[in-house]
Design an enzyme around this catalytic site. Structure first.
Site, PDB file in Angstrom:
ATOM      1  N   SER A 148      34.518  38.409  42.850  1.00 27.23           N
ATOM      2  CA  SER A 148      35.035  37.716  44.042  1.00 27.23           C
ATOM      3  C   SER A 148      34.251  38.192  45.259  1.00 27.23           C
ATOM      4  O   SER A 148      33.541  39.211  45.200  1.00 27.23           O
ATOM      5  CB  SER A 148      36.517  38.085  44.205  1.00 27.23           C
ATOM      6  N   TYR A 161      44.263  42.790  44.980  1.00 24.53           N
ATOM      7  CA  TYR A 161      43.213  41.874  44.506  1.00 24.53           C
ATOM      8  C   TYR A 161      41.822  42.459  44.834  1.00 24.53           C
ATOM      9  O   TYR A 161      40.939  42.468  43.974  1.00 24.53           O
ATOM     10  CB  TYR A 161      43.400  40.514  45.191  1.00 24.53           C
TER      11      TYR A 161
END
Ligand code: NAP
Length: 256
Positions: A148, A161
């Site tokens: 990500s 996250y």
């Protein structure tokens, strides 16, 4: 060795297992791999009917394995069912992931563990399960993990996250160091801001959405289709000497 450089991108005769295959980027990767010639196995905790239909539309071959990837006891069954489906798995695409948005001061241990379990710990142990098979039969394999932008940046209100996706880059490097000599390529793709369920809340927040869009040099959110060139490349013979790298597909976000 392929006859032409273009043939190196073919996945003909290969079998790919994709986690989180029912929607979003995972579904897109399933269809792309089928188009590139691979047999595809989709792992998901709910029906992959839509994915199956999209693959049937391109005359591809698809099998579904139903499993909740927050439970490590499913791993041996996934390996057994995947091998039974098409013989041998050649490509593992670790896509499934969750995100929980919350001020850092309010994060609970339960939510933290949920994100780390699926995004980080399962990526490692599923990779370990297939790599053990590949090291035994000495035929090699490809592992592609989904990282990500928050593998490189801290993000806002998503600390678990960011932690899990930063770990994905570390896991990718660590496994490449141990397994490249066994003809196992371990790499990752770091998608930028893509229009999927994962970013639905973000896109519905006018202020955050505008902040993000104005920072993307390409001037638009990404789509699952934007990811497919990189996904096929890293699964194919064309990337045989690419090891431990995280490729950003981000419309220039990290360049800024
Ligand atoms: P998505 O539509 O929310 O897809 C996530 C997938 O993971 C879904 O198939 C989901 O299944 C599955 N999943 C989550 N927890 C699971 C579990 N316990 N067991 C089995 N499957 C589970 O979002 P997406 O954007 O396609 O996300 C795919 C990957 O890309 C994720 O790792 C995400 O973090 C990453 N990513 C996305 C973006 C973006 O901008 N969209 C950017 C960077 C990275 P359900 O449908 O059942 O929930």
């Amino acid at each position: 060795m392929a006859n032409s450089y273009l043939d190196m991108f073919s996945l003909e005769g290969k079998t790919a297992l994709v986690t989180g295959a029912n929607t979003g980027l995972g579904q897109g990767v399933c269809v792309a791999y089928a188009q590139a010639g691979a047999n595809v196995i989709g792992v998901a905790r709910r029906s992959c009917q839509e994915t199956a239909e999209k693959i049937a539309a391109v005359s591809g071959r698809f099998e579904e394995i139903r499993a909740d990837l927050s439970d490590f006891s499913v791993i041996p069954r996934i390996v057994t069912e995947a091998n039974a489906a098409f013989g041998r798995v050649d490509i593992l695409f670790n896509n499934a992931g969750i995100i929980k948005r919350c001020d850092a001061a309010e994060v609970t241990e339960e939510d933290w563990d949920a994100v780390i379990t699926v995004n980080q710990k399962m990526v490692f142990f599923l990779s370990q399960a297939f790599a053990r098979e590949w090291m035994q039969d000495q035929k090699g394999g490809k592992i592609i993990n989904i990282a990500s932008m928050l593998s490189f940046q801290g993000g806002i209100r998503v600390p678990s996250y960011a932690a899990s996706k930063s770990a994905v880059v570390g896991i990718t490097r660590a496994l490449a160091n141990e397994w490249s000599g066994h003809h196992i390529n371990v790499n990752a793709i770091a998608p930028g801001y893509m229009a999927t369920n994962n970013t639905a809340n973000l896109r519905s927040d006018d202020q955050r959405s505008e902040e993000i869009l104005s920072r993307i040099p390409a001037g638009r959110w990404g789509t699952p289709e934007d990811l497919m060139g990189a996904a096929i490349f890293l699964a194919s013979e064309a990337s045989s000497y690419v090891n431990g790298f995280t490729l950003a597909v981000d419309g220039g976000w990290l360049a800024r």
